[in-house]
Each structure stands twice: as structure tokens, then as C-alpha cells.
Design an enzyme around this catalytic site. Structure first.
Site, PDB file in Angstrom:
ATOM      1  N   LYS A  72     -20.377  68.315  92.767  1.00  0.00           N
ATOM      2  CA  LYS A  72     -20.786  68.147  94.207  1.00  0.00           C
ATOM      3  C   LYS A  72     -19.457  68.671  94.948  1.00  0.00           C
ATOM      4  CE  LYS A  72     -21.094  64.363  97.485  1.00  0.00           C
ATOM      5  NZ  LYS A  72     -21.141  63.049  97.805  1.00  0.00           N
ATOM      6  N   GLU A  83     -11.805  68.666  85.358  1.00  0.00           N
ATOM      7  CA  GLU A  83     -12.530  68.950  84.202  1.00  0.00           C
ATOM      8  C   GLU A  83     -13.532  70.165  84.280  1.00  0.00           C
ATOM      9  OE1 GLU A  83     -12.049  65.986  85.882  1.00  0.00           O
ATOM     10  OE2 GLU A  83     -11.519  64.544  84.492  1.00  0.00           O
ATOM     11  N   GLY A 129     -22.551  61.153  94.105  1.00  0.00           N
ATOM     12  CA  GLY A 129     -22.375  61.635  92.864  1.00  0.00           C
ATOM     13  C   GLY A 129     -23.319  60.912  91.982  1.00  0.00           C
ATOM     14  N   ARG A 130     -23.066  59.593  91.788  1.00  0.00           N
ATOM     15  CA  ARG A 130     -23.894  58.686  90.867  1.00  0.00           C
ATOM     16  C   ARG A 130     -25.361  58.391  91.080  1.00  0.00           C
ATOM     17  NH1 ARG A 130     -19.399  56.876  93.172  1.00  0.00           N
ATOM     18  NH2 ARG A 130     -19.600  54.782  94.608  1.00  0.00           N
ATOM     19  N   GLU A 153     -18.606  52.043  89.202  1.00  0.00           N
ATOM     20  CA  GLU A 153     -17.750  52.976  90.398  1.00  0.00           C
ATOM     21  C   GLU A 153     -18.298  52.499  91.570  1.00  0.00           C
ATOM     22  OE1 GLU A 153     -18.117  57.356  90.876  1.00  0.00           O
ATOM     23  OE2 GLU A 153     -16.078  57.431  89.702  1.00  0.00           O
ATOM     24  N   HIS A 165     -25.770  45.059  64.727  1.00  0.00           N
ATOM     25  CA  HIS A 165     -25.258  44.961  63.515  1.00  0.00           C
ATOM     26  C   HIS A 165     -23.857  45.303  63.811  1.00  0.00           C
ATOM     27  CE1 HIS A 165     -28.888  44.904  60.946  1.00  0.00           C
ATOM     28  NE2 HIS A 165     -29.269  45.483  62.060  1.00  0.00           N
ATOM     29  N   LYS A 224      -6.139  60.784  89.557  1.00  0.00           N
ATOM     30  CA  LYS A 224      -6.172  62.439  89.800  1.00  0.00           C
ATOM     31  C   LYS A 224      -4.902  62.942  90.289  1.00  0.00           C
ATOM     32  CE  LYS A 224     -11.163  62.547  90.484  1.00  0.00           C
ATOM     33  NZ  LYS A 224     -12.064  62.983  91.636  1.00  0.00           N
TER      34      LYS A 224
HETATM   35  O1  F6P Z   1     -14.578  60.397  89.093  1.00  0.00           O
HETATM   36  C1  F6P Z   1     -14.722  60.566  90.225  1.00  0.00           C
HETATM   37  C2  F6P Z   1     -15.831  61.367  90.761  1.00  0.00           C
HETATM   38  O2  F6P Z   1     -15.649  61.638  91.944  1.00  0.00           O
HETATM   39  C3  F6P Z   1     -17.151  60.842  90.435  1.00  0.00           C
HETATM   40  O3  F6P Z   1     -17.337  59.998  91.652  1.00  0.00           O
HETATM   41  C4  F6P Z   1     -18.069  62.149  90.536  1.00  0.00           C
HETATM   42  O4  F6P Z   1     -19.490  61.771  89.981  1.00  0.00           O
HETATM   43  C5  F6P Z   1     -17.220  62.957  89.223  1.00  0.00           C
HETATM   44  O5  F6P Z   1     -15.928  62.727  89.904  1.00  0.00           O
HETATM   45  C6  F6P Z   1     -17.574  64.229  89.538  1.00  0.00           C
HETATM   46  O6  F6P Z   1     -17.395  65.061  90.794  1.00  0.00           O
HETATM   47  P1  F6P Z   1     -18.054  66.316  91.275  1.00  0.00           P
HETATM   48  O7  F6P Z   1     -19.501  66.266  91.214  1.00  0.00           O
HETATM   49  O8  F6P Z   1     -17.561  66.608  92.605  1.00  0.00           O
HETATM   50  O9  F6P Z   1     -17.480  67.210  90.126  1.00  0.00           O
END
Ligand code: F6P
Length: 525
Positions: free
Chosen positions: A196, A202, A257-258, A343, A374, A494
Site C-alpha cells: 500500500k 521487508e 491494508g488488512r 491489528e 493432536h 519499525k
Molecule cells: O505491519 C504494519 C503494516 O502497516 C500493516 O498494517 C500492513 O498491512 C503491512 O504493514 C504492510 O504494509 P504495506 O502494504 O504498506 O507494505
């Protein structure tokens, strides 16, 4: 306004004291029609909550609380596009993404582009730098840009397109992407960079490694346009990465995002299951939206799920909740719901900036049945803690093999019955348990659970299921007077991680950190 001091909340607290000691055995014995009274049916779904520790009076009192919290007013605010995510000044309009012909023009335009792209990939018209067709898609994203699509693609394995494999990479640990790249051919692999913000560490780290891997074979920057697409709200950043606008599928800041798998973030889903199935997924969610917005409280599925969760958390004192899909295809559902619920609602500051001081989101966890039986079910049965369980089960198997589905269903029903009713000493004795073992064969029961039955794991039913949980989360946030749509709690870690990256990489002074962190830096440098 906080609802904890309201008459409706106090009435529930008093009622909880009165029924706390009642056992599900008694509740069922008292009311032979309990299943009919405490279950809901809607559009192919069956939700049985008769094994929850509630009575019709409990449900009435909970619905009064929902009234007092003005759930209907908040639904309207969300549907009208008011900026109910007040800390970020944003509307919350994921329902617009799946509104079909009533969706806003910008949504329909992006869907049309996504459809065109899917057709090109599936027909083989889209070619990589060497002229070969694409056989593998790698979605690079994390959190909301990973968990939803990853879960849906696994859930709808039975609908998967031939000749195309969709993979997911999320972790910044090289152990996620490296082995996958080791198996893939750069000439036939397409990367989707899903973010987003397009700033997530990452995702960008993985995207840069993927790009270097591609260019090591392609040898020419022009290959990027044939092998990278972006899903993002941030075109400035996607351009800076070198992804042309024609390869960028946008969405908007009013998509959390979620809650984003219905947007361009759903592209890997459409590529995996085909456009027609993706549309059915959206249609299922839309149908559930309409139900949520219009059904009265006593028939409203998402509200009922939310009220039961609130009851277990705030009045019966449960701190966790288990998600137990009796479907291997739904194996990633617990992980998806962890982000969706925790979240969204793992918060203590209310909409007025005050500290709440009561529990909010339960700690959610789970595992596909029968596997969980199990490993951790022992604790459910005899661990002495109350753990509300949500069983999810399919009437029809998605992979029907003789004998399998019947066993799966039988196990699901066996567990919810054993958890609810347990086994007394007398029953253990009657079953022939030798005297010294009797104490070990007692199951206290009274573990609350619900069972949600889907007719089958169709894209439509999955859309219903996911929208159901989204709206449950929304209702809970209204009941707790919190904002479900921000996530400030992820920021501090972060910020510290970016400082620590510099410290681990060099020999700068780590003196600002505590002795534990300094000791670990020294050990890891
Ligand atoms: O972990 C925090 C967060 O901001 C989530 O809310 C989001 O879904 C995720 O990181 C990824 O964010 P982006 O889509 O901006 O890479």
C-alpha cells in the site's frame, strides 16, 4: 463515549454474575429447542452458537448494548464514507470495492485493468524478456499485502488455473525468497510487488533481491517492465522503483491494508483462480455487506459474532480465542484473522484519547482440524482455562475422497460436544475406567464454542465468510469505542529497527540503548 459505565454494560455485568456458574449441560437440559433458538441461517450459511454460555436474556442484553453504542449509526457512517478512521483522517470504504455495478468508477476502472492483465497472462499473450510465457507469479508483500491473498489462494486450491503457479514471499529473512528463486526460471517468472505504502522494509528488500536475480539473467533493465507489476497507492514510489505506470494497479488510502484483498491487492488471487472466480469472491462479500447493513440485530450474523466475542472477553473473562477451521484449505485463515482482529482491535486508547482499562481483542490463534486435536486440544479439555472456540466446517468437501470428509465432520462435532459437555466421574466409571484412573478421565466441559457451516468452499462462500469477520471486527470496535482502522502500535518497533540496522552494520556507539540490547548488538555484530 465509553460504554463501560453505561446501564447496558452494568446490566450485562450483573447478568454474568448470575449465570457464571451455569453449565452448558444445564442450559441444554433446560431448553430442548436451544439449537433452534440460538442459531442463525442466512444465504446458505448456518451459524450455531447454542454451545456458547449464553441465554436468550444474555443475547437481549448484548443487543441493548449494541443499541446504546449506536452500531446502526456507525454502520451508516462507514457506508456513507465518513472519515471514521479519525487518527488518519480517512474513510473506510472496503465495501465499495466489491459493490459490483454500484462500485465507484475508479474501482471499476482498476478492476477492468486487472481483468485485462489476467487475460494476457492466462492466454500467454504476456511474454517475458526471452519471449516465453509466464508460468510462475511471485507476490512480494507482507501483512495485509500478503496474508489475505495467500490465504484465499490456498483456500481456493480446487479452483486453481492450470499452467500457472502463484507463490508468496513476505519475510525479510533471505530464507523466504532465496530457496524459491532457486527453483524458478527468471524467463518465465513475474513478480507482483504489493505494498500500500511502497515503503515497507521487508517488501522493498525482497523486491530489490528479485530484481537483481532477474537482471543477472536478463542483463538489461528493459526486462523489469516485462517481469514486475506493482499494487500500491503510491505511484511516486512505484515509478522510483522502475515499474512503469502501465504495470501499476492502484488502490486508495480508504482501503485499509488488512481489508484490501478485494482491491488491486487481490491480483494474485485473480491470477491463481481466474477472473470469474475472483468476481464470485467479491459477490459473496457484497451479499454479506448487504446483510450486515440491513438485517435486524437478532438476525445479523456479524453483530452476533461480535457480541459473543465481547461477552466471552469482557464478561466471562476469556483472554484468547481459537479459530478452528475443519478444512485444510482454510489452514491460513487463523493467520489472516490474527492480523484482521488483533491489528484492528488490540488497542487501549479509545476514540476520545482515553485509556480503556478493559480487555479488547482476544489473542487469536488456531489451526486446521483435525491437526490441532493432536497437539493443543488437550489443554482445551483439561487445562482449566476458558478458551472460546470458533469451529468452521464445510458441508461439502472441496476435495472429495471416499471416507475423508465424513471423518473430518465427525471429528469437528465430537470436539465441540466434548468441549461443551465434558465427562463426569460417573460417566467415566460407567465407561469402565479403572478406579485409579478416574480423576484423569474427568472432563469439566463448559467450554464455549460456535460452529459456522459453509455449504462448500466456493469463492462466493469464502467472500461471505471473510466479510463476516471484517464486520465482526468493526462491530467490536464500535462496542469498545476504539478505531479499528489505524495501527500506531507497529510504528515504534519499525523506528527502532532502522536505528538498529545502522548499529549492527557498523561500529557506531550503541550507548543510547539499554544494556541488554547493547550486549546483543555486540554479540551479533
Ligand atoms: O505491519 C504494519 C503494516 O502497516 C500493516 O498494517 C500492513 O498491512 C503491512 O504493514 C504492510 O504494509 P504495506 O502494504 O504498506 O507494505
Amino acid at each position: 463515549m465509553n460504554h463501560i459505565d453505561s446501564p447496558a454494560w452494568r446490566a450485562l455485568a450483573a447478568h454474568a454474575e448470575a449465570i457464571r456458574t451455569q453449565h452448558l449441560r444445564e442450559l441444554f437440559a433446560d431448553d430442548p429447542a436451544r439449537f433452534d433458538t440460538l442459531s442463525l441461517r442466512h444465504d446458505g450459511l448456518l451459524f450455531d452458537y447454542s454451545k456458547q454460555r449464553v441465554t436468550t436474556e444474555t443475547m437481549d442484553l448484548l443487543r441493548r448494548l449494541a443499541d446504546a453504542a449506536d452500531i446502526d449509526g456507525w454502520k451508516k457512517k462507514m457506508a456513507d464514507g465518513e472519515a471514521i478512521n479519525h487518527t488518519e483522517g480517512r474513510a473506510v470504504r472496503h465495501m465499495d470495492l466489491r459493490a459490483g455495478k454500484d462500485a465507484p468508477p475508479e474501482v471499476r476502472a482498476v478492476l477492468a485493468r486487472m481483468r485485462g492483465f489476467c487475460e494476457k497472462i492466462h492466454s500467454g499473450q504476456w511474454r517475458g524478456f526471452s519471449g516465453e510465457r509466464i508460468t510462475d507469479i511471485v507476490n512480494i508483500g507482507i501483512g495485509g499485502s500478503d496474508l489475505g491473498p495467500r490465504m484465499v489462494v490456498k483456500a481456493l486450491t480446487a479452483q486453481q488455473q492450470p499452467d500457472i503457479a502463484v507463490h508468496f514471499v513476505s519475510n525479510v529473512d533471505g530464507a523466504d525468497i532465496a530457496p524459491l528463486l532457486g527453483r524458478l526460471n527468471p524467463r518465465t517468472t513475474l513478480f507482483i510487488v504489493a505494498s500500500k505504502t511502497f515503503t515497507t522494509l521487508e517488501t522493498l528488500t525482497n523486491a530489490h533481491s528479485a530484481r537483481a536475480w532477474l537482471l543477472a539473467t536478463a542483463g538489461n533493465e528493459n526486462a523489469v517492465a516485462k517481469h514486475f507489476v506493482a499494487l500500491s497507492t503510491n505511484q511516486e514510489r512505484t515509478r522510483a522503483f522502475g515499474i512503469p505506470d502501465d504495470n501499476t494497479f492502484e488502490f486508495w488510502d480508504w482501503v485499509g491494508g488488512r481489508f484490501s484483498l478485494w482491491s488491486a491487492i487481490g491480483l494474485p488471487i485473480a491470477l491463481a483462480i481466474g477472473w470469474r472466480h475472483f468476481e464470485q469472491l467479491l459477490a459473496g462479500a457484497h451479499a454479506l455487506d448487504e446483510h450486515f447493513l440491513s438485517a435486524p440485530a437478532e438476525a445479523n450474523l456479524p453483530l452476533t459474532l461480535a457480541l459473543l466475542s465481547l461477552w466471552n472477553t469482557n464478561f466471562l473473562g476469556a483472554s484468547t480465542a481459537a479459530i478452528l477451521p475443519y478444512s485444510q484449505s482454510l489452514a491460513y485463515l487463523p493467520a489472516f484473522l490474527q492480523q484482521l482482529e488483533m491489528e484492528s482491535n488490540g488497542k487501549q486508547t479509545d476514540r476520545d484519547g482515553e485509556t480503556l482499562g478493559i480487555a479488547t481483542s482476544p489473542i487469536l490463534w488456531g489451526e486446521a482440524g483435525t491437526n490441532g486435536q493432536h497437539s493443543f486440544y488437550q489443554l482445551f479439555h483439561q487445562g482449566g482455562r476458558m478458551i472460546p472456540c470458533d469451529f468452521i466446517v464445510l458441508r461439502q468437501a472441496d476435495f472429495p475422497l471416499p471416507g475423508h470428509h465424513l471423518s473430518l465432520l465427525a471429528n469437528c462435532l465430537a470436539q465441540s460436544a466434548a468441549l461443551a459437555f465434558g465427562q463426569t466421574v460417573d460417566e467415566a466409571c460407567a465407561a469402565g475406567t479403572p478406579g485409579p484412573l478416574l480423576p484423569y478421565k474427568v472432563f469439566p466441559g463448559n467450554q464455549p464454542s460456535s460452529t459456522l457451516v459453509l455449504p462448500a468452499l466456493s469463492p462466493y462462500a469464502l467472500g461471505q465468510l471473510l466479510a463476516l469477520f471484517e464486520h465482526k471486527v468493526f462491530c467490536l470496535a464500535v462496542l469498545w469505542n476504539i478505531n479499528a482502522f489505524d495501527q500506531w502500535g507497529v510504528e515504534l518497533g519499525k523506528q527502532l529497527a532502522s536505528q538498529l540496522t545502522l548499529l549492527l552494520d557498523g561500529d557506531a556507539d550503541s550507548g543510547a540503548f539499554d544494556s541488554s540490547t547493547r550486549g546483543l548488538i555486540a554479540a551479533l555484530r
